[in-house]
Scaffold this active site. Sequence first.
Site, mmCIF file in Angstrom:
data_model
loop_
_atom_site.group_PDB
_atom_site.id
_atom_site.type_symbol
_atom_site.label_atom_id
_atom_site.label_comp_id
_atom_site.label_asym_id
_atom_site.label_seq_id
_atom_site.Cartn_x
_atom_site.Cartn_y
_atom_site.Cartn_z
ATOM 1 N N HIS A 26 -7.014 26.255 19.367
ATOM 2 C CA HIS A 26 -5.911 26.731 20.196
ATOM 3 C C HIS A 26 -5.177 25.556 20.845
ATOM 4 C CE1 HIS A 26 -3.766 29.484 22.909
ATOM 5 N NE2 HIS A 26 -3.995 28.589 23.843
ATOM 6 N N HIS A 31 1.555 17.570 20.320
ATOM 7 C CA HIS A 31 2.449 16.415 20.487
ATOM 8 C C HIS A 31 3.816 16.674 19.852
ATOM 9 C CE1 HIS A 31 4.134 12.421 19.490
ATOM 10 N NE2 HIS A 31 3.533 12.024 20.607
ATOM 11 N N HIS A 65 -12.057 23.713 7.896
ATOM 12 C CA HIS A 65 -10.922 23.373 8.748
ATOM 13 C C HIS A 65 -10.891 24.334 9.939
ATOM 14 C CE1 HIS A 65 -9.657 21.131 5.188
ATOM 15 N NE2 HIS A 65 -9.799 22.253 4.499
ATOM 16 N N HIS A 106 -12.510 40.536 24.569
ATOM 17 C CA HIS A 106 -11.674 40.698 25.764
ATOM 18 C C HIS A 106 -12.566 40.674 27.004
ATOM 19 C CE1 HIS A 106 -8.449 41.885 28.332
ATOM 20 N NE2 HIS A 106 -7.654 42.275 27.342
ATOM 21 N N ASN A 142 3.372 23.673 23.227
ATOM 22 C CA ASN A 142 2.707 24.976 23.159
ATOM 23 C C ASN A 142 3.750 26.020 22.772
ATOM 24 O OD1 ASN A 142 1.466 27.442 23.588
ATOM 25 N ND2 ASN A 142 0.457 26.835 25.485
ATOM 26 N N CYS A 200 -0.722 33.989 24.245
ATOM 27 C CA CYS A 200 -0.812 33.149 23.043
ATOM 28 C C CYS A 200 -1.712 33.737 21.963
ATOM 29 C CB CYS A 200 -1.314 31.758 23.416
ATOM 30 S SG CYS A 200 -0.284 30.902 24.638
#
Length: 483
Positions: A383, A412, A379, A296, A416, A216
């Site tokens: 994730h 919603h 803002h 990472h 994902n 992602c």
Amino acid sequence: MRTNTLLSPLTPIQLLQASFFFLLAFILTLHALLSSTSTFLLSPKMASFVSQNRAAFVSLLFCSLVLLLLYIYNRRSREVLLLDYSCYLPDTDQKCSFEVSQYFVKRSRRFSKKSEEFMRGIYLKSGLGDETYAPPFIFQTDYEAKLKSAIQEAEEGMFSAVDALLSKANVAVSDIDVLIVTCGSFTSCPSLSSILINHYGFRETIASYNLTGMGCSSGAASIDLAGRILSSSRRIRYALVVITESISLNWYFGDNRSMLVTNCIFRVGTAAALLTNDPARRGGAKMVLTRALRTHCGADDAAHHAAYQEEDEEGQMGIALTKDLIRVAGEGLRTHIRSLAPKVLTWGQLAQHAWHVAAGWAKREGKPHVPDFTQAFEHVCVHTGGKAVIEAVSRILRFDESVTEPARMTLHRFGNTSSSLIFYELAYFEAKGRIKKGDKVWMMAFGTGFKVCSLVWTSLKDSCLDADNPWKDCIHRYPVKAW
């Protein structure tokens, strides 16, 4: 994205004015040094040579100085502008409600009763609504995902998003210099970037990149890659970034519960973004990329295996989301913000944080102090990996429900969507008209490995509801009270 240098604060006009002023001062100083009253600085022979060839000598120094200033100017990093972006909205006949999901699971006859009940429980508490979108193969009679299904899913999303983006950005296909395509868990041969080049007829000299296997976070990583290319080059002007996911071949039909979770939360989604370093396009751009950071934690075995593609005991391929994933995500986020905080917080905020840390250490308090990132950003695109992920981020960063609202509503409405989720969330902000000129937007994304990526944008204009905004037909219903 611009590297800070001594000349970074100057606009091109200011730099030109400063250059002429500096050249004038230099020539006057040089003239004084070469005058008859200043020849004592040079040897007699050199003074005689200079006085006889004064015009040529001054011209040579003048040209050298101009070349030096041009070199310094060309070495400056350029601003990376987000001209526009577009999110794919699938057809309504691909909507995947709880009823549709249950129908598919039962009719496919490929799951045991225990697995059916487990997925039912996960879905009901996942935070997904009844208007997410499933891949086309779900609605076919054989319920079998093939390579053709995966390519069809990728092409539908990519072509739709790129078509919409190019039409509203007013940029010809022939003007694009760099093409970056990312897909977190699917790759084809020829690559997805080659499919786009063949479909749109990009020119032969286009530089194409195909990223995969990054989960992602690959959407944020691909924007970072485009930013690095554009900020360091003056020959490259436009970079097209296409962020997609093809989940058809990643549906799992076994009984491993850690692999069944992906069936319940991942849905169809694609985004395309057009970036440029052309200062002339600043007036029409939406945002400027001010910072990108990637960390990472893959050196740690637990982090490396937190989300892992492998075969189960029966030889069925799937992506296992382990129970350790939320803990790993929390640790990865803490590591990430330790690097990010000094770059985005003010000196006053950093001093306040240091004071709280020192006071907590003196009082031997175990609960660490977390800086208030809402003071640095207007803002935040949290994730949208799942309900548990959003809640974990909210808990670690002490965000209230108003901050996580866009993430919860995006989960919603769309589920994902993997690497493209940050742009669906950005579209929510714009549909609500919340982003104003000068506002800072923080995008964060997590990826397998385990990776955390951040993008920081500064808005160049007030946001509005674009004609192709994926929320345009439903934004009036959000936020929903229950998710």
